[in-house]
Design an enzyme around this catalytic site. Structure first.
Site, short mmCIF file in Angstrom:
data_model
loop_
_atom_site.label_atom_id
_atom_site.label_comp_id
_atom_site.label_asym_id
_atom_site.label_seq_id
_atom_site.Cartn_x
_atom_site.Cartn_y
_atom_site.Cartn_z
N GLY A 152 60.24 2.60 53.77
CA GLY A 152 59.42 3.51 54.57
C GLY A 152 59.54 3.18 56.06
N VAL A 153 58.93 4.01 56.89
CA VAL A 153 59.10 3.87 58.34
C VAL A 153 58.60 2.51 58.85
CG1 VAL A 153 58.61 4.89 60.59
CG2 VAL A 153 58.64 6.33 58.57
N ASP A 154 57.37 2.15 58.50
CA ASP A 154 56.76 0.98 59.12
C ASP A 154 57.51 -0.31 58.78
OD1 ASP A 154 54.96 2.87 59.91
OD2 ASP A 154 53.43 2.30 58.46
N GLY A 206 29.47 8.48 69.09
CA GLY A 206 29.07 7.87 67.82
C GLY A 206 27.96 8.65 67.17
N LYS A 225 51.35 5.60 64.66
CA LYS A 225 52.53 6.00 63.88
C LYS A 225 53.65 6.60 64.73
CE LYS A 225 54.03 6.50 59.59
NZ LYS A 225 53.84 5.48 58.55
N GLU A 271 38.36 14.10 75.42
CA GLU A 271 39.57 13.76 74.66
C GLU A 271 40.04 14.86 73.71
OE1 GLU A 271 36.56 12.57 74.38
OE2 GLU A 271 36.01 11.92 72.35
N HIS A 284 33.13 15.84 75.27
CA HIS A 284 34.30 15.06 74.82
C HIS A 284 35.57 15.47 75.55
CE1 HIS A 284 32.42 12.96 71.42
NE2 HIS A 284 31.62 14.00 71.41
N CYS A 332 29.54 10.85 75.50
CA CYS A 332 28.52 11.26 74.54
C CYS A 332 27.58 10.10 74.16
CB CYS A 332 29.16 11.91 73.33
SG CYS A 332 28.02 13.01 72.49
N TYR A 333 27.72 9.52 72.97
CA TYR A 333 26.86 8.38 72.65
C TYR A 333 26.98 7.32 73.74
CZ TYR A 333 24.70 4.52 70.10
OH TYR A 333 23.87 3.50 69.73
N1 GLN Z 1 24.62 10.88 67.98
C1 GLN Z 1 24.51 11.25 69.37
C2 GLN Z 1 23.98 12.66 69.51
O1 GLN Z 1 23.78 13.33 68.55
C3 GLN Z 1 25.88 11.16 70.02
C4 GLN Z 1 26.86 12.13 69.45
C5 GLN Z 1 28.27 11.89 69.89
O2 GLN Z 1 28.60 10.83 70.42
N2 GLN Z 1 29.14 12.85 69.63
O3 GLN Z 1 23.70 13.11 70.59
#
Ligand code: GLN
Length: 514
Positions: free
Chosen positions: A224-226, A55, A370, A170, A168, A82-83
């Site tokens: 449309g698809v949905d 975040g 989707k 993901e 990250h 991360c956050y």
């Molecule tokens: N805002 C937080 C940071 O700058 C977390 C960033 C994030 O979750 N990508 O470290």
């Protein structure tokens, strides 16, 4: 009851990506803005693990998003990203501060111990992707470091089911990211691979039957698809208790209304009410050339027609439910902005239903992304021509006839567009581009045909490639192909004597011209 992973969304641009990765592992997951601890505790929700997303905020700021600390007493595995990692740290007695050197982009993960269940099969040293300003300066109580980069703590755990990553996993740039997520989902949360499209269809069909009972359902079918997938799914469950409404605005592609009607009646025995509102729309558009004004007129007219017709139908059928092809991204969007309690009303696909028209909403696709909707459609036997259809704007050809929309111009455009799209399909190019269409310009130019001077319209061909429609590049279609399309249109469509190819990307251009 369906087992699931919950992703608590702290506003990361990657929250949906986390969900995608998990669903690709055939595990069901949901993105939520808040967690309902009670429902988990009393078994109303069968949650196998929780992920805290990244975040933009900093955990030490006032009003930074947080989570009910009870979550740590649920005895469920948690993965902070991360956050999410910083929040776990902050709430468990550690310290997070602004880092001297921010890390954006590539970094190298050094795993301390591969026996840790999160890192089984993960290389000792691999590329990962970072995006943070803040970092951990004091570990939370009971936690230890299990991986580092050269400038930060990359992963921690308390060996009690709580894990946290500074990077990250993901995103594709994290080389072992999928492995790490799989380890969390399967080794740690002990999920089973049981999120399958075929079982989704079976479960949903049962649920629709049960929810609807003997009542009636109305659905606005756009082709449309949905909305198509929703219609066929509901129709399979309850047959003619479903009535679909198709509005011909006169701004559809060539023969679209007719084709939709015939196709669905024949193949799916859908009960469709066809509303011919061509004249209404075209009359309202007379003399209007400003794009926003046109969009507004078309949108308002649609709501008016829809309300009138739905009122008639409701009278006949006494319908209790209004079905919509709402999909998961629509739901998440309204959630993150407004919080969970407002969501049910805020994502009406068909906006502006009058107060007195009371319906319960039936939205069978609202948990799907989707491409999952496409898979459902495929399983239900919908053809690729519907499933892989390019997006078509709500105002339709109303914004592809540039300037004033007249019946003649719509007709010219329909013919030209049909030639272009048919050619793309025949040459196997339709699926290689993401949106293609013709736009009719309000410009006439001089030409010569059969020794005769002509003075007719210019049409522009547009085709773009894009992943998310936020940015796009023009498709590098072969010259020979463009030549053929141009010849065909000019030869066959009365009213056009010149074709140009739009080579602007988005930004700075938009995909549609208006
Ligand atoms: N805002 C937080 C940071 O700058 C977390 C960033 C994030 O979750 N990508 O470290």
């Amino acid at each position: 009851m369906k087992e699931k992973i919950i992703i608590i969304d702290f506003g990361s641009q990657y929250s949906q990506l986390i969900a995608r990765r998990i669903r690709e592992m055939e595990v069901y997951c949901e993105i939520v803005p808040l967690i309902d601890i009670e429902k988990i505790k009393n078994g109303e929700e069968k949650v196998k693990g929780i992920i805290f997303s990244g975040g933009p905020a900093s955990v030490y700021e006032k009003d930074a998003p947080t989570v009910n600390p009870e979550v740590f007493n649920l005895n469920l595995p948690i993965l902070g990203i991360c956050y999410g990692m910083q929040l776990i740290t902050h709430l468990n007695g550690g310290k997070v501060e602004k880092a001297d050197s921010r890390e954006f982009g590539k970094a190298v993960l050094e795993v301390e111990n591969n026996d840790n269940p999160l890192f089984i099969g993960v290389k000792k040293s691999s590329n990962i992707w970072m995006s943070h300003n803040d970092h951990i300066t004091e570990l939370p109580t009971g936690f230890e470091i299990i991986a580092k980069t050269d400038s930060s703590i990359a992963a921690i755990t308390n060996n009690n089911g709580i894990y946290a990553l500074q990077f990250h996993p993901e995103v594709v740039h994290s080389e072992c990211g999928t492995q790490i997520l799989e380890n969390f989902i399967f080794n740690i949360c002990k999920c089973e691979r049981n999120w399958k499209i075929s079982s989704f269809i079976i479960e949903k069909t049962k649920l629709i039957k049960k929810t609807v009972g003997d009542e009636h359902v109305l659905l606005a079918l756009s082709g449309g698809v949905d909305s198509s997938v929703a219609a066929v799914l509901i129709n399979n469950a309850i047959g003619h208790q479903l009535t679909c409404m198709f509005v011909d605005t006169g701004l559809l592609r060539k023969d679209e209304g007719k084709k939709v009607l015939e196709y669905y009646k024949k193949h799916f025995d859908l009960n469709i009410v066809f509303v011919d509102a061509k004249d209404r729309f075209l009359n309202k558009l007379k003399g209007v050339d400003e794009p926003e004004a046109k969009r507004k007129i078309i949108g308002n007219e649609f709501i008016e027609v829809f309300n009138e017709e739905i009122r008639k139908l409701k009278g006949q059928e006494g319908a209790k439910f209004l079905a919509q092809g709402t999909i998961y991204p629509d739901v998440i969007e309204s959630q993150s902005i407004k919080g969970p309690s407002h969501t049910i009303k805020s994502h009406h696909n068909v906006g502006g239903l009058p107060e007195d028209l009371q319906f319960e909403l039936l939205e069978p696709l609202k948990e799907l992304f989707k491409d999952e909707v496409r898979k459902v459609g495929h399983e239900l036997g919908l053809p690729d021509t519907i499933i892989k259809r390019h997006p078509f704007p709500g105002p339709g050809l109303g914004i592809r006839v540039i300037g004033e929309v007249t019946p003649d111009k719509v007709k010219i455009l329909q013919e030209a567009d049909d030639i272009f799209i048919t050619e793309l399909m025949e040459k196997g190019l339709y699926d290689k581009v993401d949106q293609a269409f013709v736009t009719l310009l309000p410009v006439k130019t001089v030409g010569v045909m059969g020794d005769q001077r002509t003075y007719e319209y210019v049409a522009a061909i547009r085709s773009v490639n894009t992943i998310d429609f936020m940015t796009a590049t023009w498709s590098k279609l072969p010259y020979e192909f463009l030549e053929e399309v141009s010849n065909k249109i000019i030869n066959k469509v009365n009213g056009i004597n010149r074709i140009v190819y739009d080579i602007s990307s988005k930004p700075p251009g938009t995909i549609e011209w208006e």
